[in-house]
Design an enzyme around this catalytic site. Structure first.
Site, PDB file in Angstrom:
ATOM      1  N   HIS A  94      46.504  30.127  41.789  1.00 54.33           N
ATOM      2  CA  HIS A  94      45.652  30.733  40.992  1.00 54.33           C
ATOM      3  C   HIS A  94      44.607  29.708  40.521  1.00 54.33           C
ATOM      4  CE1 HIS A  94      44.938  32.390  36.733  1.00 54.33           C
ATOM      5  NE2 HIS A  94      44.252  33.180  37.666  1.00 54.33           N
ATOM      6  N   GLU A 113      46.957  26.963  39.362  1.00 59.11           N
ATOM      7  CA  GLU A 113      48.515  27.312  39.048  1.00 59.11           C
ATOM      8  C   GLU A 113      49.120  27.756  40.258  1.00 59.11           C
ATOM      9  OE1 GLU A 113      48.553  28.684  34.644  1.00 59.11           O
ATOM     10  OE2 GLU A 113      47.935  30.293  35.945  1.00 59.11           O
ATOM     11  N   ASN A 120      47.435  31.907  30.773  1.00 58.71           N
ATOM     12  CA  ASN A 120      47.289  33.203  29.927  1.00 58.71           C
ATOM     13  C   ASN A 120      48.498  33.365  29.221  1.00 58.71           C
ATOM     14  OD1 ASN A 120      44.938  33.925  30.748  1.00 58.71           O
ATOM     15  ND2 ASN A 120      45.532  34.756  32.491  1.00 58.71           N
TER      16      ASN A 120
HETATM   17  P1  NAD Z   1      35.148  40.210  43.062  1.00 62.14           P
HETATM   18  O1  NAD Z   1      35.051  41.845  42.292  1.00 62.14           O
HETATM   19  O2  NAD Z   1      34.105  39.338  42.510  1.00 62.14           O
HETATM   20  O3  NAD Z   1      35.230  39.924  44.324  1.00 62.14           O
HETATM   21  C1  NAD Z   1      36.300  40.873  44.975  1.00 62.14           C
HETATM   22  C2  NAD Z   1      35.867  41.114  46.603  1.00 62.14           C
HETATM   23  O4  NAD Z   1      36.736  41.666  47.540  1.00 62.14           O
HETATM   24  C3  NAD Z   1      34.343  41.772  46.784  1.00 62.14           C
HETATM   25  O5  NAD Z   1      33.551  41.120  47.447  1.00 62.14           O
HETATM   26  C4  NAD Z   1      34.911  42.886  47.587  1.00 62.14           C
HETATM   27  O6  NAD Z   1      34.097  43.555  48.425  1.00 62.14           O
HETATM   28  C5  NAD Z   1      36.258  42.427  48.314  1.00 62.14           C
HETATM   29  N1  NAD Z   1      37.074  43.488  48.957  1.00 62.14           N
HETATM   30  C6  NAD Z   1      37.381  44.944  48.451  1.00 62.14           C
HETATM   31  N2  NAD Z   1      38.197  45.415  49.242  1.00 62.14           N
HETATM   32  C7  NAD Z   1      38.703  44.464  50.042  1.00 62.14           C
HETATM   33  C8  NAD Z   1      39.864  44.223  50.847  1.00 62.14           C
HETATM   34  N3  NAD Z   1      40.543  45.512  51.052  1.00 62.14           N
HETATM   35  N4  NAD Z   1      40.051  43.262  51.643  1.00 62.14           N
HETATM   36  C9  NAD Z   1      39.059  42.020  51.307  1.00 62.14           C
HETATM   37  N5  NAD Z   1      38.223  42.080  50.322  1.00 62.14           N
HETATM   38  C10 NAD Z   1      38.059  43.155  49.759  1.00 62.14           C
HETATM   39  O7  NAD Z   1      36.592  39.910  42.001  1.00 62.14           O
HETATM   40  P2  NAD Z   1      36.903  38.130  41.883  1.00 62.14           P
HETATM   41  O8  NAD Z   1      36.502  38.120  40.370  1.00 62.14           O
HETATM   42  O9  NAD Z   1      36.340  37.433  42.949  1.00 62.14           O
HETATM   43  O10 NAD Z   1      38.392  38.352  41.809  1.00 62.14           O
HETATM   44  C11 NAD Z   1      39.180  38.201  42.800  1.00 62.14           C
HETATM   45  C12 NAD Z   1      40.662  37.987  42.428  1.00 62.14           C
HETATM   46  O11 NAD Z   1      40.690  36.769  42.117  1.00 62.14           O
HETATM   47  C13 NAD Z   1      41.462  38.818  41.756  1.00 62.14           C
HETATM   48  O12 NAD Z   1      42.676  39.101  41.940  1.00 62.14           O
HETATM   49  C14 NAD Z   1      41.294  38.479  40.363  1.00 62.14           C
HETATM   50  O13 NAD Z   1      42.215  38.856  39.411  1.00 62.14           O
HETATM   51  C15 NAD Z   1      41.356  36.912  40.657  1.00 62.14           C
HETATM   52  N6  NAD Z   1      40.820  35.833  39.676  1.00 62.14           N
HETATM   53  C16 NAD Z   1      39.552  36.167  39.187  1.00 62.14           C
HETATM   54  C17 NAD Z   1      39.084  35.195  38.275  1.00 62.14           C
HETATM   55  C18 NAD Z   1      37.787  35.310  37.701  1.00 62.14           C
HETATM   56  O14 NAD Z   1      37.441  34.712  36.808  1.00 62.14           O
HETATM   57  N7  NAD Z   1      36.818  36.383  38.393  1.00 62.14           N
HETATM   58  C19 NAD Z   1      39.637  34.069  38.111  1.00 62.14           C
HETATM   59  C20 NAD Z   1      41.191  33.805  38.625  1.00 62.14           C
HETATM   60  C21 NAD Z   1      41.465  34.779  39.599  1.00 62.14           C
END
Ligand code: NAD
Length: 353
Positions: free
Chosen positions: A138, A150, A189
């Site tokens: 994480h 994490e 969290n």
């Molecule tokens: P985001 O929406 O910015 O990006 C997600 C991406 O995944 C998009 O580009 C989308 O096109 C793509 N996608 C959609 N379907 C898909 C598939 N079937 N296979 C592969 N890619 C696919 O989201 P994010 O903020 O980057 O979050 C991604 C993950 O990271 C989530 O699990 C989120 O909980 C976790 N996360 C986010 C943060 C944050 O601050 N944004 C921090 C830590 C963890």
């Protein structure tokens, strides 16, 4: 030995993790099924590398080399040959389960890691072949700047797989990994939930959000109090995390979401991004408390600043102690995680010394 990294999802976190790995000298393939997301990746990376050069974090040559070591691939099958896969696709259990079912066949020898924030890693990996090579990593946003990762082990994660990923993060990426079991909210969290939930229970007609924030800054020495921080994170995002952890832990009373926050979220008053949350904003600066938040406050007496901080810190310490007694994480890792994620000068166990 990890050399080739695959990143799944080219969004906020996927692009950041790809940049971090490339800067550290690894060759990275990024897959995203959405053509628009994949097409936007080079521009997004270029802007981020240019910013790193401007800040003096990378030389132009280092940025060029790192940029060219990232390739975007439209087919998931193109990830074959990776030593480590880091998934950063949307936070959707069924979508992630399907991805790991496929990935475990495409990359039969790779370590398979998810960057989920709130889902169970074991559930995500349910359909993966050989769950012993699965785990959670994480990262925090933005991955290039945030040192903390994490590392989540499930019952199935093999010690060698965990160790290999740990060394990659520590030595390869120069991050600070912490070891945590697969529990709702992991360390940060979960341990920080009382900061938001308990703080909302403290405010009254005479103890304002500003008084709570000021007490945390002046007595706790932290950069932001809970209300200004919730406004920055987004009241909706913060509430969704509280609800996910509350439900996953079987609805403990101490984590019951606040009616005040529910009301503000329903009204679309989500914090800085909408100009209104617990506070009102103009040009990105707080200009006062939001009357629709203060109007809903219960009647109550003033609380001395010292009591505010000691109540909040006490609730955080209790949660941290719960994690240790459950065997979920160690005290040192909890302190490290809270300091790095929150930019706090000390962690909960250090407050007691
Ligand atoms: P985001 O929406 O910015 O990006 C997600 C991406 O995944 C998009 O580009 C989308 O096109 C793509 N996608 C959609 N379907 C898909 C598939 N079937 N296979 C592969 N890619 C696919 O989201 P994010 O903020 O980057 O979050 C991604 C993950 O990271 C989530 O699990 C989120 O909980 C976790 N996360 C986010 C943060 C944050 O601050 N944004 C921090 C830590 C963890």
């Amino acid at each position: 030995m990890i050399q080739r990294v695959a990143v799944v999802g080219a969004g906020t976190m996927g692009a950041g993790i790809a940049q971090l790995c490339a800067q550290a000298g690894f060759s990275v393939k990024v897959h995203d099924p959405l053509p628009a997301a994949l097409a936007a990746l080079p521009g997004r990376l270029k802007r981020s590398f240019d910013a790193a050069v401007l800040k003096g974090k990378l030389s132009t040559q280092q940025a060029e080399r790192a940029f060219h070591s990232i390739s975007a691939v439209p087919e998931i099958a193109d990830l074959a040959g990776a030593d480590l896969v880091i998934e950063a696709a949307p936070e959707d259990l069924a979508l992630k389960q399907d991805l790991f079912e496929k990935l475990s066949g495409i990359c039969p020898d790779a370590l398979l890691a998810t960057n989920t924030s709130s889902l169970s890693v074991a559930e995500i990996m349910k359909k993966a072949q050989s769950p012993e090579r699965t785990l959670g990593v994480h990262f925090f946003n933005p991955p290039v700047a945030m040192k903390l990762v994490e590392m989540i082990r499930t019952e199935a994660t093999a010690p060698e797989a965990f160790q290999a990923a740990w060394e990659f993060l520590l030595m390869g990426l120069r991050r600070t990994p912490v070891d945590v079991k697969d529990v709702p909210g992991f360390i940060v969290n979960r341990v920080m939930r009382p900061y938001y939930v308990t703080a909302q229970r403290m405010v009254s007609s005479r103890t304002s959000c500003a008084a709570v924030d000021e007490s945390c800054r002046s007595i706790g020495g932290v950069p932001m109090g809970p209300f200004e921080l919730m406004d920055l994170i987004g009241l909706d995002t913060n509430l969704a995390i509280t609800k996910a952890i509350y439900e996953a832990l079987g609805r403990p009373e101490r984590f019951a979401p606040s009616a005040l926050q529910e009301k503000l979220v329903s009204a679309g008053e989500l914090g800085r991004k909408t100009g209104k949350g617990f506070y009102l904003y103009a040009d990105g600066k707080i200009i006062g408390e939001n009357p629709s938040a203060t109007a809903a406050l219960p009647q109550g007496a003033d609380r001395p600043a010292k009591d505010i901080w000691s109540n909040l810190a006490g609730a955080i310490i209790l949660e941290a102690e719960r994690l240790v007694s459950e065997g979920t994480a160690g005290a040192h890792d909890i302190d490290t995680a809270i300091k790095l994620a929150m930019n706090f000068p000390k962690g909960p166990f250090e407050w007691q010394k």
